[in-house]
Design a protein around this motif. Structure first.
Motif, PDB file in Angstrom:
ATOM      1  N   HIS A 195     -42.421-100.383 -25.118  1.00  0.00           N
ATOM      2  CA  HIS A 195     -42.535 -98.999 -25.605  1.00  0.00           C
ATOM      3  C   HIS A 195     -43.957 -98.708 -26.074  1.00  0.00           C
ATOM      4  CE1 HIS A 195     -38.466 -97.350 -25.426  1.00  0.00           C
ATOM      5  NE2 HIS A 195     -38.039 -98.580 -25.660  1.00  0.00           N
ATOM      6  N   ALA A 196     -44.531 -99.625 -26.818  1.00  0.00           N
ATOM      7  CA  ALA A 196     -45.892 -99.432 -27.337  1.00  0.00           C
ATOM      8  C   ALA A 196     -46.903 -99.342 -26.199  1.00  0.00           C
ATOM      9  CB  ALA A 196     -46.259-100.568 -28.287  1.00  0.00           C
ATOM     10  N   ALA A 197     -46.763-100.193 -25.199  1.00  0.00           N
ATOM     11  CA  ALA A 197     -47.687-100.173 -24.053  1.00  0.00           C
ATOM     12  C   ALA A 197     -47.576 -98.859 -23.294  1.00  0.00           C
ATOM     13  CB  ALA A 197     -47.402-101.356 -23.130  1.00  0.00           C
ATOM     14  N   ALA A 198     -46.360 -98.381 -23.095  1.00  0.00           N
ATOM     15  CA  ALA A 198     -46.161 -97.112 -22.383  1.00  0.00           C
ATOM     16  C   ALA A 198     -46.749 -95.953 -23.178  1.00  0.00           C
ATOM     17  CB  ALA A 198     -44.676 -96.879 -22.117  1.00  0.00           C
ATOM     18  N   LEU A 199     -46.504 -95.938 -24.467  1.00  0.00           N
ATOM     19  CA  LEU A 199     -47.021 -94.861 -25.303  1.00  0.00           C
ATOM     20  C   LEU A 199     -48.546 -94.879 -25.332  1.00  0.00           C
ATOM     21  CD1 LEU A 199     -46.119 -92.491 -26.989  1.00  0.00           C
ATOM     22  CD2 LEU A 199     -45.980 -94.017 -28.970  1.00  0.00           C
ATOM     23  N   ALA A 200     -49.141 -96.062 -25.341  1.00  0.00           N
ATOM     24  CA  ALA A 200     -50.606 -96.180 -25.332  1.00  0.00           C
ATOM     25  C   ALA A 200     -51.201 -95.586 -24.055  1.00  0.00           C
ATOM     26  CB  ALA A 200     -51.026 -97.639 -25.480  1.00  0.00           C
ATOM     27  N   GLU A 201     -50.437 -95.648 -22.967  1.00  0.00           N
ATOM     28  CA  GLU A 201     -50.890 -95.079 -21.690  1.00  0.00           C
ATOM     29  C   GLU A 201     -50.327 -93.690 -21.461  1.00  0.00           C
ATOM     30  OE1 GLU A 201     -50.790 -97.601 -18.296  1.00  0.00           O
ATOM     31  OE2 GLU A 201     -51.143 -99.400 -19.504  1.00  0.00           O
ATOM     32  N   TRP A 202     -49.632 -93.161 -22.463  1.00  0.00           N
ATOM     33  CA  TRP A 202     -49.048 -91.817 -22.421  1.00  0.00           C
ATOM     34  C   TRP A 202     -48.088 -91.666 -21.250  1.00  0.00           C
ATOM     35  CZ3 TRP A 202     -48.722 -89.241 -26.572  1.00  0.00           C
ATOM     36  CH2 TRP A 202     -48.454 -87.876 -26.576  1.00  0.00           C
ATOM     37  N   CYS A 203     -47.228 -92.678 -21.071  1.00  0.00           N
ATOM     38  CA  CYS A 203     -46.232 -92.610 -20.005  1.00  0.00           C
ATOM     39  C   CYS A 203     -44.881 -93.111 -20.510  1.00  0.00           C
ATOM     40  CB  CYS A 203     -46.688 -93.389 -18.771  1.00  0.00           C
ATOM     41  SG  CYS A 203     -46.768 -95.159 -18.990  1.00  0.00           S
ATOM     42  N   CYS A 204     -43.930 -93.140 -19.642  1.00  0.00           N
ATOM     43  CA  CYS A 204     -42.566 -93.558 -19.949  1.00  0.00           C
ATOM     44  C   CYS A 204     -42.430 -95.064 -19.730  1.00  0.00           C
ATOM     45  CB  CYS A 204     -41.603 -92.801 -19.030  1.00  0.00           C
ATOM     46  SG  CYS A 204     -39.876 -93.297 -19.230  1.00  0.00           S
ATOM     47  N   PRO A 205     -41.697 -95.762 -20.583  1.00  0.00           N
ATOM     48  CA  PRO A 205     -41.524 -97.199 -20.390  1.00  0.00           C
ATOM     49  C   PRO A 205     -40.697 -97.551 -19.157  1.00  0.00           C
ATOM     50  CG  PRO A 205     -40.200 -96.452 -22.248  1.00  0.00           C
ATOM     51  CD  PRO A 205     -41.047 -95.293 -21.810  1.00  0.00           C
ATOM     52  N   HIS A 206     -40.057 -96.565 -18.550  1.00  0.00           N
ATOM     53  CA  HIS A 206     -39.261 -96.803 -17.342  1.00  0.00           C
ATOM     54  C   HIS A 206     -40.024 -96.451 -16.063  1.00  0.00           C
ATOM     55  CE1 HIS A 206     -35.769 -97.763 -19.721  1.00  0.00           C
ATOM     56  NE2 HIS A 206     -36.017 -96.682 -20.446  1.00  0.00           N
ATOM     57  N   LEU A 207     -41.306 -96.184 -16.207  1.00  0.00           N
ATOM     58  CA  LEU A 207     -42.139 -95.887 -15.050  1.00  0.00           C
ATOM     59  C   LEU A 207     -42.700 -97.194 -14.507  1.00  0.00           C
ATOM     60  CD1 LEU A 207     -43.500 -93.787 -13.228  1.00  0.00           C
ATOM     61  CD2 LEU A 207     -45.372 -93.713 -14.882  1.00  0.00           C
ATOM     62  N   GLY A 208     -42.397 -97.472 -13.241  1.00  0.00           N
ATOM     63  CA  GLY A 208     -42.894 -98.688 -12.597  1.00  0.00           C
ATOM     64  C   GLY A 208     -43.890 -98.348 -11.512  1.00  0.00           C
ATOM     65  N   GLU A 209     -44.346 -99.342 -10.807  1.00  0.00           N
ATOM     66  CA  GLU A 209     -45.332 -99.126  -9.741  1.00  0.00           C
ATOM     67  C   GLU A 209     -44.792 -98.245  -8.625  1.00  0.00           C
ATOM     68  OE1 GLU A 209     -47.425-102.527  -8.288  1.00  0.00           O
ATOM     69  OE2 GLU A 209     -47.564-103.398 -10.299  1.00  0.00           O
ATOM     70  N   GLN A 210     -43.490 -98.277  -8.400  1.00  0.00           N
ATOM     71  CA  GLN A 210     -42.872 -97.463  -7.352  1.00  0.00           C
ATOM     72  C   GLN A 210     -42.298 -96.157  -7.905  1.00  0.00           C
ATOM     73  OE1 GLN A 210     -43.182 -98.457  -4.135  1.00  0.00           O
ATOM     74  NE2 GLN A 210     -44.339-100.154  -5.025  1.00  0.00           N
ATOM     75  N   GLY A 211     -42.609 -95.826  -9.136  1.00  0.00           N
ATOM     76  CA  GLY A 211     -42.106 -94.595  -9.736  1.00  0.00           C
ATOM     77  C   GLY A 211     -41.046 -94.878 -10.786  1.00  0.00           C
ATOM     78  N   CYS A 212     -40.169 -93.919 -10.991  1.00  0.00           N
ATOM     79  CA  CYS A 212     -39.135 -94.013 -12.014  1.00  0.00           C
ATOM     80  C   CYS A 212     -38.136 -95.107 -11.658  1.00  0.00           C
ATOM     81  CB  CYS A 212     -38.414 -92.677 -12.163  1.00  0.00           C
ATOM     82  SG  CYS A 212     -37.143 -92.687 -13.441  1.00  0.00           S
ATOM     83  N   GLN A 213     -37.962 -96.050 -12.571  1.00  0.00           N
ATOM     84  CA  GLN A 213     -37.045 -97.165 -12.354  1.00  0.00           C
ATOM     85  C   GLN A 213     -35.614 -96.811 -12.746  1.00  0.00           C
ATOM     86  OE1 GLN A 213     -39.180 -99.995 -14.780  1.00  0.00           O
ATOM     87  NE2 GLN A 213     -40.116-100.912 -12.970  1.00  0.00           N
ATOM     88  N   VAL A 214     -35.427 -95.657 -13.355  1.00  0.00           N
ATOM     89  CA  VAL A 214     -34.091 -95.240 -13.794  1.00  0.00           C
ATOM     90  C   VAL A 214     -33.765 -93.840 -13.260  1.00  0.00           C
ATOM     91  CG1 VAL A 214     -34.089 -96.704 -15.861  1.00  0.00           C
ATOM     92  CG2 VAL A 214     -35.019 -94.384 -15.995  1.00  0.00           C
ATOM     93  N   TYR A 215     -34.271 -93.518 -12.096  1.00  0.00           N
ATOM     94  CA  TYR A 215     -34.190 -92.156 -11.565  1.00  0.00           C
ATOM     95  C   TYR A 215     -32.762 -91.600 -11.599  1.00  0.00           C
ATOM     96  CZ  TYR A 215     -35.388 -88.103  -8.749  1.00  0.00           C
ATOM     97  OH  TYR A 215     -35.589 -86.829  -8.315  1.00  0.00           O
TER      98      TYR A 215
END
Length: 117
Positions: free
Chosen positions: A49-69
């Motif tokens: 969560h902290a890493a995603a927030l630091a990059e201003w993105c969602c923690p469920h965003l992966g290299e191929q897009g949304c992992q929980v679409y």
């Protein structure tokens, strides 16, 4: 099943779907979700969560897009379906969300406890 679960299911069906641009994640910033929506998502660690927030993105965003679409929160589903949340790349459904359905989504978001995804 709670009343919120039932309403959530109805609202998810009322939001029109459309194809996003492959590889795009312009609207995948930090978002909030209700506890019913959070229960559908995989648990992420505090570090994730902290890493995603630091990059201003969602923690469920992966290299191929949304992992929980398939289980993405209402706010994510709403992007691009209403003039209030326009897709930055101009994508949209053929028919935008009905005004009554959109009001119900906003009401659900306002009346349920929302937490940062």
């Amino acid at each position: 099943m709670t009343t919120n679960d039932q309403e959530l299911r109805l609202l998810r069906r009322a939001i029109p779907g459309f194809a996003c641009e492959p590889g795009c994640h312009d609207c995948c910033g930090p978002v909030t979700a209700s506890s019913e929506e959070m229960a559908r998502l995989p648990v992420k660690s505090a570090a994730e969560h902290a890493a995603a927030l630091a990059e201003w993105c969602c923690p469920h965003l992966g290299e191929q897009g949304c992992q929980v679409y398939a289980e993405r929160p209402l706010i994510c589903r709403l992007f691009g379906t209403t003039p209030r949340l326009v897709c930055p790349r101009g994508k949209r459904p053929e028919i935008m969300i009905e005004a009554r359905a959109e009001r119900r989504v906003w009401q659900y978001l306002a009346e349920t406890r929302q937490v940062l995804v």
